[in-house]
Design an enzyme around this catalytic site. Structure first.
Site, PDB file in Angstrom:
ATOM      1  N   GLU A 262       9.366  -4.866   1.405  1.00  0.00           N
ATOM      2  CA  GLU A 262       9.971  -4.125   2.503  1.00  0.00           C
ATOM      3  C   GLU A 262      11.003  -4.995   3.209  1.00  0.00           C
ATOM      4  O   GLU A 262      10.744  -6.178   3.432  1.00  0.00           O
ATOM      5  CB  GLU A 262       8.898  -3.667   3.499  1.00  0.00           C
ATOM      6  CG  GLU A 262       7.912  -2.680   2.906  1.00  0.00           C
ATOM      7  CD  GLU A 262       6.930  -2.121   3.938  1.00  0.00           C
ATOM      8  OE1 GLU A 262       7.145  -2.336   5.164  1.00  0.00           O
ATOM      9  OE2 GLU A 262       5.940  -1.482   3.541  1.00  0.00           O
ATOM     10  N   HIS A 281       8.005   3.118   6.304  1.00  0.00           N
ATOM     11  CA  HIS A 281       6.907   2.489   7.059  1.00  0.00           C
ATOM     12  C   HIS A 281       6.883   3.012   8.500  1.00  0.00           C
ATOM     13  O   HIS A 281       7.074   2.276   9.464  1.00  0.00           O
ATOM     14  CB  HIS A 281       7.033   0.974   7.043  1.00  0.00           C
ATOM     15  CG  HIS A 281       5.710   0.283   7.263  1.00  0.00           C
ATOM     16  ND1 HIS A 281       5.407  -0.948   6.738  1.00  0.00           N
ATOM     17  CD2 HIS A 281       4.598   0.660   7.947  1.00  0.00           C
ATOM     18  CE1 HIS A 281       4.180  -1.296   7.086  1.00  0.00           C
ATOM     19  NE2 HIS A 281       3.667  -0.330   7.827  1.00  0.00           N
TER      20      HIS A 281
END
Length: 398
Positions: A262, A281
């Site tokens: 990420e 997220h």
């Protein structure tokens, strides 16, 4: 102490949730802007509060000689090197409760989005089409929700799924039969969740035991109509195996909010998979959750600095509140006894046996840590060993 405790708040954290610190004259809050201000702040800091962007590494901790606690405003601590923090004797605490409802609601939103083809239908209409027949979905009423993990978030997902008429089963080694009955969840093995779940929703931390737990074999064992949802942690699902399963039709669809890397790389093969919904997220990305986790971590950091309360510590024996008040004199005594033993055995000690009689087993760990702090103090010096790192240092010395 006469001087204030200095606490750094990073990652654009809202100060409105840190009232336990900002409205207490015993604390000074720093919000550094840029690397230079961060370096200067670290040199003064007693506490550090981060979200997910700031990486708490050895390099960062070496710049913070006075740091006494690291607080993660959220649940996951993937961005914090717990091993190094422990080595430095710095407790790490988190805020596991504040984002519970937001994360559960996101899981339900993704389940409904996939079941009713909402994101794909929206893209179609936005593109000028009106293809109703292409987006026939399914009802979740009467379907089986298989939970992998039934802690705080998993339990909230179960509650909401039951309101939609879903049957709920779960695999969680920590879920007791009594708690399962309370939640109206059937306890089953992981293989049963995989085989029986119409929707499989993941709610486990990323650990060596859970890394890649949903891989090629598990995906092949799922129903061809199954929907997989991961709002837990990237790495729990083998992304390559998931892509293959989606493209081959082994499962019907999936939704991911978390990823192995990420931010998700622009060239990630996950992008563009037709029966896959991706979100960046968003589990804790609500105004309510951010306020709650900020408040929770502010209280935790305050208690750690003012009272030595480590009940939320992830890398030290957790004690706080009334238990801390009860144990404090015993821990002081254990430290003194350990220090005497360390002084007597200085230079030749190879092993320390610590025995406790007449007390509950659960307090053995904090007393052991206190005693070992005393044992190592004559060898390493009081500035280099404390309650957090004593057992780690003892293990490292054989």
């Amino acid at each position: 102490m006469s001087e204030k405790f200095v606490v750094i708040a990073t990652d654009k954290m809202s100060l409105s949730g840190l009232v336990a610190l900002t409205e207490d004259d015993r604390f000074e809050i720093l919000v550094p802007d840029g690397e230079e201000e961060m370096r200067e702040a670290l040199g003064r800091a007693h506490g550090l509060i981060v979200r997910s962007a700031t990486k708490v590494t050895r390099e960062l901790l070496e710049q913070a000689p006075n740091l006494r606690v690291v607080g993660r405003a959220g649940v996951g601590v993937d961005n914090i090197d717990l091993g190094v923090a422990t080595e430095f004797g710095i407790p790490v605490i988190n805020a596991p409760e504040g984002n519970t409802v937001s994360a559960a609601e996101l899981a339900m939103a993704l389940i409904l989005t996939v079941a009713r083809n909402i994101s794909w239908a929206d893209a179609s209409v936005q593109g000028g089409a009106w293809a109703r027949s292409q987006f026939s979905g399914i009802e979740i009423r009467g379907k089986t929700l298989g939970l992998v993990g039934a802690g705080r978030i998993g339990a909230e997902v179960a509650l909401r799924a039951q309101a939609f008429g879903m049957e709920t089963i779960a695999h969680d080694p920590y879920l007791t039969e009594e708690r399962a009955k309370e939640l109206r969840i059937e306890r089953v093995e992981l293989g049963d969740v995989i085989a029986r779940g119409d929707v499989i929703s993941l709610h486990v931390p990323l650990t060596p035991q859970t890394e890649g737990m949903i891989g090629e074999a598990e995906l092949k064992a799922m129903k061809s109509t199954a929907i997989l949802v991961n709002t837990a942690r990237g790495g729990v699902v083998d992304e390559g195996a998931l892509i293959a399963a989606l493209k081959s039709g082994e499962i019907a669809a999936a939704a991911l909010d978390v990823y192995e890397t990420e931010p998700l790389p622009e060239d990630s093969p996950l992008r563009g998979v037709q029966n896959l919904v991706l979100t960046p997220h968003l589990g804790a990305s609500t105004a309510e959750a951010q306020e709650l986790v900020s408040n929770e971590i502010a209280l935790g950091v305050s208690a750690a600095l003012l009272e030595g309360d480590l009940s939320k510590a992830l890398n030290a024996p957790a004690i706080g509140g009334e238990e801390l008040e009860f144990l404090r004199p015993l821990m002081d005594l254990a430290h003194k006894v350990g220090r005497v033993a360390g002084a007597l055995g200085r230079g030749g000690m190879r092993k320390a046996d610590i025995s406790v009689a007449g007390l509950d087993d659960e307090i053995l760990s904090p007393l052991t840590a206190a005693a070992m702090t005393g044992v190592l103090t004559p060898v390493l010096g009081a500035r280099n060993v404390n309650y957090v790192n004593a057992l780690h240092l003892a293990t490292g010395r054989g």
